[in-house]
Structure formats: C-alpha cells, structure tokens
Design a protein around this motif. Structure first.
Motif, PDB file in Angstrom:
ATOM      1  N   GLY A   1       5.450  -0.670   7.882  1.00 22.58           N
ATOM      2  CA  GLY A   1       4.701   0.553   7.631  1.00 22.58           C
ATOM      3  C   GLY A   1       3.796   0.917   8.794  1.00 22.58           C
ATOM      4  O   GLY A   1       3.958   0.431   9.917  1.00 22.58           O
ATOM      5  N   ARG A   2       2.806   1.748   8.509  1.00 21.67           N
ATOM      6  CA  ARG A   2       1.867   2.194   9.540  1.00 21.67           C
ATOM      7  C   ARG A   2       0.560   2.597   8.871  1.00 21.67           C
ATOM      8  O   ARG A   2       0.565   3.203   7.802  1.00 21.67           O
ATOM      9  CB  ARG A   2       2.445   3.381  10.315  1.00 21.67           C
ATOM     10  CG  ARG A   2       1.662   3.796  11.553  1.00 21.67           C
ATOM     11  CD  ARG A   2       2.451   4.846  12.343  1.00 21.67           C
ATOM     12  NE  ARG A   2       1.793   5.207  13.583  1.00 21.67           N
ATOM     13  CZ  ARG A   2       0.906   6.192  13.702  1.00 21.67           C
ATOM     14  NH1 ARG A   2       0.566   6.912  12.637  1.00 21.67           N
ATOM     15  NH2 ARG A   2       0.355   6.469  14.866  1.00 21.67           N
ATOM     16  N   ALA A   3      -0.550   2.248   9.507  1.00 20.95           N
ATOM     17  CA  ALA A   3      -1.869   2.579   8.961  1.00 20.95           C
ATOM     18  C   ALA A   3      -2.756   3.132  10.065  1.00 20.95           C
ATOM     19  O   ALA A   3      -2.500   2.911  11.256  1.00 20.95           O
ATOM     20  CB  ALA A   3      -2.511   1.345   8.330  1.00 20.95           C
ATOM     21  N   ASN A   4      -3.790   3.854   9.664  1.00 23.91           N
ATOM     22  CA  ASN A   4      -4.762   4.412  10.606  1.00 23.91           C
ATOM     23  C   ASN A   4      -6.137   3.802  10.359  1.00 23.91           C
ATOM     24  O   ASN A   4      -6.516   3.539   9.212  1.00 23.91           O
ATOM     25  CB  ASN A   4      -4.860   5.931  10.456  1.00 23.91           C
ATOM     26  CG  ASN A   4      -3.656   6.644  11.057  1.00 23.91           C
ATOM     27  OD1 ASN A   4      -2.937   6.083  11.887  1.00 23.91           O
ATOM     28  ND2 ASN A   4      -3.429   7.878  10.634  1.00 23.91           N
TER      29      ASN A   4
ATOM     30  N   CYS B   1       3.258   0.637   3.035  1.00 23.26           N
ATOM     31  CA  CYS B   1       3.034  -0.542   3.887  1.00 23.26           C
ATOM     32  C   CYS B   1       3.145  -1.825   3.069  1.00 23.26           C
ATOM     33  O   CYS B   1       2.909  -1.835   1.859  1.00 23.26           O
ATOM     34  CB  CYS B   1       1.640  -0.490   4.518  1.00 23.26           C
ATOM     35  SG  CYS B   1       1.336   0.914   5.592  1.00 23.26           S
ATOM     36  N   ARG B   2       3.478  -2.895   3.780  1.00 20.56           N
ATOM     37  CA  ARG B   2       3.409  -4.238   3.225  1.00 20.56           C
ATOM     38  C   ARG B   2       2.636  -5.101   4.211  1.00 20.56           C
ATOM     39  O   ARG B   2       2.839  -5.000   5.421  1.00 20.56           O
ATOM     40  CB  ARG B   2       4.803  -4.824   2.986  1.00 20.56           C
ATOM     41  CG  ARG B   2       5.599  -4.061   1.941  1.00 20.56           C
ATOM     42  CD  ARG B   2       6.987  -4.640   1.733  1.00 20.56           C
ATOM     43  NE  ARG B   2       6.945  -5.887   0.982  1.00 20.56           N
ATOM     44  CZ  ARG B   2       7.333  -7.063   1.454  1.00 20.56           C
ATOM     45  NH1 ARG B   2       7.777  -7.168   2.691  1.00 20.56           N
ATOM     46  NH2 ARG B   2       7.283  -8.140   0.703  1.00 20.56           N
ATOM     47  N   TYR B   3       1.751  -5.940   3.687  1.00 19.46           N
ATOM     48  CA  TYR B   3       0.967  -6.801   4.570  1.00 19.46           C
ATOM     49  C   TYR B   3       0.744  -8.157   3.919  1.00 19.46           C
ATOM     50  O   TYR B   3       0.749  -8.293   2.697  1.00 19.46           O
ATOM     51  CB  TYR B   3      -0.369  -6.152   4.934  1.00 19.46           C
ATOM     52  CG  TYR B   3      -1.329  -5.951   3.780  1.00 19.46           C
ATOM     53  CD1 TYR B   3      -2.281  -6.921   3.454  1.00 19.46           C
ATOM     54  CD2 TYR B   3      -1.298  -4.784   3.014  1.00 19.46           C
ATOM     55  CE1 TYR B   3      -3.165  -6.741   2.408  1.00 19.46           C
ATOM     56  CE2 TYR B   3      -2.179  -4.592   1.964  1.00 19.46           C
ATOM     57  CZ  TYR B   3      -3.112  -5.571   1.661  1.00 19.46           C
ATOM     58  OH  TYR B   3      -3.986  -5.391   0.613  1.00 19.46           O
TER      59      TYR B   3
ATOM     60  N   LEU C   1       0.861  -1.183   0.000  1.00 20.16           N
ATOM     61  CA  LEU C   1       0.000   0.000   0.000  1.00 20.16           C
ATOM     62  C   LEU C   1       0.894   1.229   0.000  1.00 20.16           C
ATOM     63  O   LEU C   1       1.847   1.305   0.777  1.00 20.16           O
ATOM     64  CB  LEU C   1      -0.895   0.033   1.246  1.00 20.16           C
ATOM     65  CG  LEU C   1      -2.048  -0.969   1.359  1.00 20.16           C
ATOM     66  CD1 LEU C   1      -2.714  -0.831   2.725  1.00 20.16           C
ATOM     67  CD2 LEU C   1      -3.070  -0.754   0.251  1.00 20.16           C
ATOM     68  N   GLU C   2       0.593   2.165  -0.871  1.00 15.47           N
ATOM     69  CA  GLU C   2       1.319   3.429  -0.854  1.00 15.47           C
ATOM     70  C   GLU C   2       0.678   4.364   0.174  1.00 15.47           C
ATOM     71  O   GLU C   2      -0.470   4.162   0.588  1.00 15.47           O
ATOM     72  CB  GLU C   2       1.298   4.072  -2.242  1.00 15.47           C
ATOM     73  CG  GLU C   2       1.988   3.243  -3.322  1.00 15.47           C
ATOM     74  CD  GLU C   2       3.448   2.959  -3.018  1.00 15.47           C
ATOM     75  OE1 GLU C   2       4.099   3.831  -2.391  1.00 15.47           O
ATOM     76  OE2 GLU C   2       3.940   1.878  -3.392  1.00 15.47           O
ATOM     77  N   ALA C   3       1.424   5.369   0.590  1.00 11.11           N
ATOM     78  CA  ALA C   3       0.901   6.328   1.565  1.00 11.11           C
ATOM     79  C   ALA C   3      -0.383   6.963   1.037  1.00 11.11           C
ATOM     80  O   ALA C   3      -0.434   7.437  -0.101  1.00 11.11           O
ATOM     81  CB  ALA C   3       1.945   7.403   1.853  1.00 11.11           C
ATOM     82  N   GLY C   4      -1.431   6.932   1.847  1.00  8.34           N
ATOM     83  CA  GLY C   4      -2.721   7.484   1.451  1.00  8.34           C
ATOM     84  C   GLY C   4      -3.639   6.496   0.766  1.00  8.34           C
ATOM     85  O   GLY C   4      -4.821   6.784   0.545  1.00  8.34           O
ATOM     86  N   GLU C   5      -3.123   5.321   0.435  1.00  3.12           N
ATOM     87  CA  GLU C   5      -3.945   4.302  -0.227  1.00  3.12           C
ATOM     88  C   GLU C   5      -4.764   3.547   0.814  1.00  3.12           C
ATOM     89  O   GLU C   5      -4.325   3.331   1.944  1.00  3.12           O
ATOM     90  CB  GLU C   5      -3.047   3.340  -0.994  1.00  3.12           C
ATOM     91  CG  GLU C   5      -3.803   2.390  -1.911  1.00  3.12           C
ATOM     92  CD  GLU C   5      -2.865   1.522  -2.735  1.00  3.12           C
ATOM     93  OE1 GLU C   5      -3.368   0.613  -3.422  1.00  3.12           O
ATOM     94  OE2 GLU C   5      -1.636   1.750  -2.683  1.00  3.12           O
ATOM     95  N   ALA C   6      -5.967   3.134   0.427  1.00  2.50           N
ATOM     96  CA  ALA C   6      -6.887   2.482   1.363  1.00  2.50           C
ATOM     97  C   ALA C   6      -6.767   0.966   1.291  1.00  2.50           C
ATOM     98  O   ALA C   6      -6.761   0.387   0.204  1.00  2.50           O
ATOM     99  CB  ALA C   6      -8.317   2.901   1.072  1.00  2.50           C
ATOM    100  N   TYR C   7      -6.688   0.353   2.461  1.00  3.26           N
ATOM    101  CA  TYR C   7      -6.808  -1.104   2.555  1.00  3.26           C
ATOM    102  C   TYR C   7      -8.278  -1.496   2.505  1.00  3.26           C
ATOM    103  O   TYR C   7      -8.651  -2.501   1.896  1.00  3.26           O
ATOM    104  CB  TYR C   7      -6.163  -1.590   3.853  1.00  3.26           C
ATOM    105  CG  TYR C   7      -6.498  -3.019   4.214  1.00  3.26           C
ATOM    106  CD1 TYR C   7      -5.848  -4.085   3.601  1.00  3.26           C
ATOM    107  CD2 TYR C   7      -7.480  -3.305   5.167  1.00  3.26           C
ATOM    108  CE1 TYR C   7      -6.157  -5.394   3.926  1.00  3.26           C
ATOM    109  CE2 TYR C   7      -7.795  -4.609   5.497  1.00  3.26           C
ATOM    110  CZ  TYR C   7      -7.137  -5.650   4.876  1.00  3.26           C
ATOM    111  OH  TYR C   7      -7.450  -6.950   5.198  1.00  3.26           O
ATOM    112  N   SER C   8      -9.114  -0.681   3.149  1.00  5.64           N
ATOM    113  CA  SER C   8     -10.555  -0.937   3.140  1.00  5.64           C
ATOM    114  C   SER C   8     -11.307   0.382   3.222  1.00  5.64           C
ATOM    115  O   SER C   8     -10.808   1.361   3.777  1.00  5.64           O
ATOM    116  CB  SER C   8     -10.955  -1.837   4.314  1.00  5.64           C
ATOM    117  OG  SER C   8     -10.766  -1.164   5.547  1.00  5.64           O
ATOM    118  N   ILE C   9     -12.516   0.383   2.658  1.00  4.70           N
ATOM    119  CA  ILE C   9     -13.410   1.541   2.719  1.00  4.70           C
ATOM    120  C   ILE C   9     -14.653   1.131   3.494  1.00  4.70           C
ATOM    121  O   ILE C   9     -15.277   0.111   3.185  1.00  4.70           O
ATOM    122  CB  ILE C   9     -13.809   2.029   1.310  1.00  4.70           C
ATOM    123  CG1 ILE C   9     -12.567   2.394   0.492  1.00  4.70           C
ATOM    124  CG2 ILE C   9     -14.757   3.215   1.407  1.00  4.70           C
ATOM    125  CD1 ILE C   9     -11.786   3.561   1.030  1.00  4.70           C
TER     126      ILE C   9
END
Length: 235
Positions: free
Chosen positions: A140-143, A186-188, A117-125
């Motif tokens: 990485g880090r996500a919110n 991020c990588r997941y 995932l690039e910065a600002g890209e969504a894993y889920s909506i």
C-alpha cells in the motif's frame, strides 16, 4: 601402516576450520570435525592404545555432535505463515544476515501483529496516538501529515514511524508528532515497543540489523523532506 587413519583425521580437522562461503557452510565444517574426531578416536585406541587420548577425543566428539544437532535444527526448513512476511524477510532481513529462524521468532503472533488500513484510515493522529510501537509498511501507500501539511509518502518496505520510535526511545507514553493516513488499502506489521526492546537484548543479529535499517529509513525520510524544501526554494 595405520598412519592413514591419523593423516585422514587431521585432514578432516583442517577442513573443519575452513569457513565455507555457503549457507550450509557451518554444517559442512562441523561434519568434517565430527568425522576427524571419530578417526582420532579410532587411531588413539587401536594404534597408540592411549585411553587418555581416546577419552579427550570422545569428549570433544560429544561436544561437536551436540553442536551439529543444533546446526541441523537452526538450518531446517523454516516457513512463514504469511507470504508478506517472507517477502519482508527476503528483501530486508536476509541481506543483513538475520536467520530465518530468528525472524520467524520475532515476527510470531506473540511479538508482532499484521494489520490492515483502508484508504483514508489513520494509522496515527498527531498529539493523540501513543508512540509505543514500530511498524513496517508491507503493502500500500501512506502519507505523513504534520499540522495539516503533507510531509512525505511512505512506500512498501519502509518504516511508518521510525523517527518517532527513535526519538522517543526512553518514553513510550509520548504522543505521535505526526498523523499517518493510508492513501490506498495498506497492510503493515507492528511490534510493541516494550516487547521488541526486551527481545532485541537477546537477539543481537536482529538488533543490529534493525538499528541499521531504522537509521537508514530516517535518513531517507529526512533526505526526501530536504529535497522537497529545496525544490520549493528554487521555485
């Protein structure tokens, strides 16, 4: 006298029933059993001349040799195709007693996939993305955001969607209750729910470890949110 064969055989058999606190402990125990049974075979045919005792010792020897071959196979050197997977295994699954071979099998391309995932890209909506997978943040880090409000962060080696995965375990057609956005690249690693649940039935060690880690992850997320609410109330 030939009694030394009998005594040596029983000493080896006794060692075979000792649980050595080593990674190769089962292998050492099984080798001792095989040596003991070989000596018993020799003793039964040379000393007491009993074909019946010899036959039963041979049967047990064959069974234990088969088990020994299986142990050599399971304890062989296992290499992961990704350094990230090796880090995940060493930090999370190895302490829980999951073997490298089991984790390698359940993190293979057939069952799992690694994404970026690039910065600002969504894993889920929220309300749009299907809740049909379980993902673990490798780097990485996500919110996590709900109705436009920030809830809590997701750090490396934390599950990204453990509350949703656990709460909707009987219906994979449900939608995600939150949005998850990458703060930095991020990588997941991700498992599809149906494939994962099918293999968890067969891999009990991995299933128990995963259930514990998911429950702990949910608890940590709830604690983080409660702490945030408490700090707001104190202000």
């Amino acid at each position: 006298m030939d009694s030394w064969i009998f005594h040596s055989a029983n000493i080896c058999l006794a060692l075979g029933f000792i649980e050595f606190p080593l990674e190769s402990g089962p292998l050492i125990s099984r080798c001792a059993l095989v040596i003991g049974l070989i000596l018993h075979c020799d003793w039964s045919i040379k000393v007491i001349c009993s074909p019946l005792v010899f036959t039963w010792n041979v049967v047990m020897l064959i069974v234990n040799i088969g088990h020994l071959i299986h142990l050599f196979y399971t304890l062989r050197q296992v290499n992961f195709y990704s350094k990230s997977l090796e880090r995940v295994y060493n930090r999370m699954f190895a302490p829980m007693g999951v073997s490298k071979l089991t984790f390698q099998r359940l993190s293979s391309d057939d069952l799992a996939s690694i994404h970026r995932l690039e910065a600002g890209e969504a894993y889920s909506i929220q309300g749009l993305t299907k809740n049909d997978r379980l993902s673990l943040l490798v780097s990485g880090r996500a919110n996590v955001i709900s109705n436009g409000k920030y809830l809590h962060p997701i750090e490396p080696l934390e599950f990204m969607d453990s509350p949703e995965f656990e709460s909707n375990c009987h219906n994979s057609d449900d939608k995600m209750n939150v949005s998850i956005m990458a703060v930095v690249p991020c990588r997941y690693i991700s498992w599809e729910r149906c494939n994962l649940e099918y293999h968890l039935i067969k891999e009990t060690d991995f299933s128990n470890a995963l259930s514990y880690m998911v429950a702990r992850d949910i608890t940590n997320k709830l604690y983080s949110m409660n702490k945030k609410v408490s700090l707001k109330l104190l202000k």
